[in-house]
Scaffold this motif. Structure first.
Motif, short mmCIF file in Angstrom:
data_model
loop_
_atom_site.label_atom_id
_atom_site.label_comp_id
_atom_site.label_asym_id
_atom_site.label_seq_id
_atom_site.Cartn_x
_atom_site.Cartn_y
_atom_site.Cartn_z
N GLU A 1 0.63 -0.63 0.11
CA GLU A 1 -0.08 -0.11 0.11
C GLU A 1 0.80 1.32 0.30
N ASN A 2 1.82 1.07 0.57
CA ASN A 2 2.96 2.09 0.39
C ASN A 2 3.79 2.67 -1.01
N LEU A 3 3.89 1.45 -1.41
CA LEU A 3 3.66 1.62 -3.15
C LEU A 3 3.13 2.18 -4.09
N TRP A 4 1.66 2.10 -3.52
CA TRP A 4 0.94 2.37 -4.67
C TRP A 4 0.43 4.36 -3.92
N ALA A 5 1.02 4.31 -2.65
CA ALA A 5 0.66 4.97 -2.45
C ALA A 5 1.59 6.28 -3.34
N ILE A 6 3.06 6.12 -2.51
CA ILE A 6 4.16 6.91 -3.85
C ILE A 6 3.28 7.14 -5.58
N ALA A 7 3.17 5.60 -5.77
CA ALA A 7 2.94 6.47 -7.61
C ALA A 7 1.47 7.06 -7.56
N LYS A 8 0.57 6.69 -6.17
CA LYS A 8 -1.00 8.13 -6.61
C LYS A 8 -0.66 9.19 -6.35
N GLN A 9 0.27 9.18 -5.20
CA GLN A 9 0.65 10.87 -4.90
C GLN A 9 2.27 11.72 -5.65
N LEU A 10 2.44 11.35 -6.56
CA LEU A 10 4.00 11.08 -7.40
C LEU A 10 4.51 12.60 -6.90
N PRO A 11 5.09 12.35 -5.34
CA PRO A 11 5.93 12.99 -4.71
C PRO A 11 7.11 13.22 -4.80
N GLN A 12 7.68 14.61 -5.14
CA GLN A 12 8.66 15.29 -5.65
C GLN A 12 9.96 15.59 -5.15
N ARG A 13 9.05 15.49 -3.63
CA ARG A 13 10.69 15.74 -2.85
C ARG A 13 10.80 14.29 -1.11
N ALA A 14 12.02 14.74 -0.91
CA ALA A 14 12.21 13.54 -0.17
C ALA A 14 11.75 13.13 0.69
N HIS A 15 10.65 14.62 1.68
CA HIS A 15 9.84 14.74 3.05
C HIS A 15 9.07 14.23 2.39
N GLU A 16 8.10 14.27 0.92
CA GLU A 16 7.37 13.55 0.67
C GLU A 16 6.49 12.33 0.67
N SER B 1 15.56 4.64 1.64
CA SER B 1 15.18 6.41 1.36
C SER B 1 15.94 6.17 0.17
N GLN B 2 16.59 5.81 -0.81
CA GLN B 2 17.51 6.07 -1.49
C GLN B 2 16.98 6.02 -2.52
N ALA B 3 16.86 4.92 -2.75
CA ALA B 3 16.04 4.04 -3.34
C ALA B 3 14.75 4.20 -4.10
N LEU B 4 14.57 4.93 -2.99
CA LEU B 4 13.28 5.37 -3.12
C LEU B 4 12.71 6.45 -4.35
N LEU B 5 13.49 7.70 -3.43
CA LEU B 5 13.90 8.70 -4.30
C LEU B 5 14.16 8.52 -5.42
N ARG B 6 15.94 7.60 -5.78
CA ARG B 6 15.73 7.04 -7.25
C ARG B 6 14.63 6.83 -8.14
N LEU B 7 14.10 5.81 -7.66
CA LEU B 7 13.38 5.01 -8.41
C LEU B 7 11.81 6.04 -8.32
N VAL B 8 11.51 6.92 -7.88
CA VAL B 8 10.27 8.01 -8.40
C VAL B 8 10.79 8.69 -8.93
N GLU B 9 11.97 9.16 -8.73
CA GLU B 9 12.58 10.34 -9.95
C GLU B 9 12.60 9.41 -11.39
#
Length: 364
Positions: A237-252, A266-274
């Motif tokens: 559900e956290n992966l889904w939430a990230i994909a839904k929100q499309l956060p652009q900053r680390a704190h988001e 944290s570093q992997a998640l930042l890289r993957l979203v970007e």
């Protein structure tokens, strides 16, 4: 009840050498799976005729003599071996699954080992140890008796079921079904398609799906690498939430995952979203359409279900064995939901192959 406990490398070599090559190799496994991605093997039970061996992988570090034997041409006989295949050499062929064989012999679908033994031999087995801790040592007498019972009847079951399959002309059907089961298990999930299994992925827009695709593929590969259950890497559900929100900053991103998930990844998640958000629009996944939202799906499903029912009546096999809801949906999804690019990455629907196609004919 006679058996030999195998706890040393020397004893394992003697055990493997003593197993007959002229009879099927009957076996079962005990394992544990709680937080791990892969099952933890706890015991292997073996027999070819009268001698029963209980191989202890907790005590023996190197099981290669056994794995080499299991990788050979001798027929391997197991019952309902789906999960056993995850802890045994791949691909485990040729395979004879007595549960599948019993179904082809019109004895009932998904028949448990104890039920099949009782039906064939009039013997009632004690299944009280099925949920025990198999990694704990020493094993109790009750556990050992349970393990012996799980293989002692397999040679005769193999003989009886083989004879009935030959009489019905379905031996080739069994081999095909077992081969399909083994190869599907050996191939495993494709990381780039893992996003399709995320709950509620259908609610996401294409760019969000591009992010989810990166996240889900990474999570699957990380789980395999570290031997962790998927949700112990990052919860679905956290992966889904990230994909839904499309956060652009680390704190988001940090606000959408558990503290431990952020601390470790944290570093992997930042890289993957970007990475997902930088994908060009033409490479975004197509929107996911739920089958029930496709016009005409219910009527089409009913038509195929009727075709399956006719094949079941003619063959005597259960409807759900020939064409379960999952298999019908797999066929419908392949033809009506997947785009051309995705269709090239997945196998042909099971309903369009082998003995099922023989029974069903062409599906439209």
């Amino acid at each position: 009840m006679q058996y030999q406990m195998i706890t040393t490398s020397a004893a394992l070599k003697d055990c493997v050498n003593s197993l007959s090559h002229d009879a099927p190799l009957c076996l079962d496994t005990e394992f544990m799976r709680v937080r791990t991605f892969y099952p933890q093997l706890a015991l292997v039970q073996l027999t070819t005729d009268k001698d029963i061996f209980l191989v202890d992988p907790v005590a023996i570090a190197d099981l290669s003599p056994l794995w080499q034997r299991l990788s050979g041409p001798q027929t391997k006989v197991l019952h309902a071996c789906g999960e056993d295949l995850d802890v045994l050499p791949k691909p485990l062929l040729p395979l004879f699954d007595t549960q599948v064989a019993a179904t082809f012999c019109n004895m009932g679908m998904s028949l448990g080992y104890a039920a099949l033994v009782e039906k064939q031999f009039g013997v009632t087995l004690d299944k009280g140890q099925s949920r025990t801790d198999w990694l704990k040592r020493p094993l109790t007498d009750a556990q050992l008796a349970y393990c012996v019972n799980d293989v002692v009847y397999l040679p005769e079951l193999y003989a009886r079921l083989s004879a009935e399959l030959e009489r019905l002309g379905r031996r080739a059907w069994l081999q095909e079904e077992c081969d399909r089961q083994v190869m599907a298990r050996a191939q495993g999930a494709e990381p780039q398609l893992a996003y399709l299994d995320i709950k509620n992925a259908w609610q996401l827009k294409p760019q969000s799906l591009a992010v989810l695709r990166e996240l889900a593929a990474w999570r699957l590969e990380e789980a395999r690498r570290r031997d962790l259950a998927l949700n112990f890497v990052v919860r679905e559900e956290n992966l889904w939430a990230i994909a839904k929100q499309l956060p652009q900053r680390a704190h988001e991103i940090k606000a959408l995952v558990a503290p431990m998930e952020w601390r470790h990844h944290s570093q992997a998640l930042l890289r993957l979203v970007e990475q997902g958000m930088s994908e060009p629009e033409q490479s975004w996944p197509a929107p996911i359409t739920r089958l029930i939202d496709i016009p005409g799906y219910k009527d089409h499903f009913s038509q195929i279900k009727e075709q399956v029912a006719k094949a079941a009546e003619k063959s005597g096999l259960p409807d759900a064995f020939i064409g379960s809801k999952k298999l019908i949906n797999e066929w419908y999804s392949y033809h009506h939901r997947l785009d051309d690019a995705l269709r090239e990455q997945v196998s042909k629907p099971v309903l369009e192959t082998g003995w099922r196609q023989e029974l069903l004919g062409e599906l439209k």
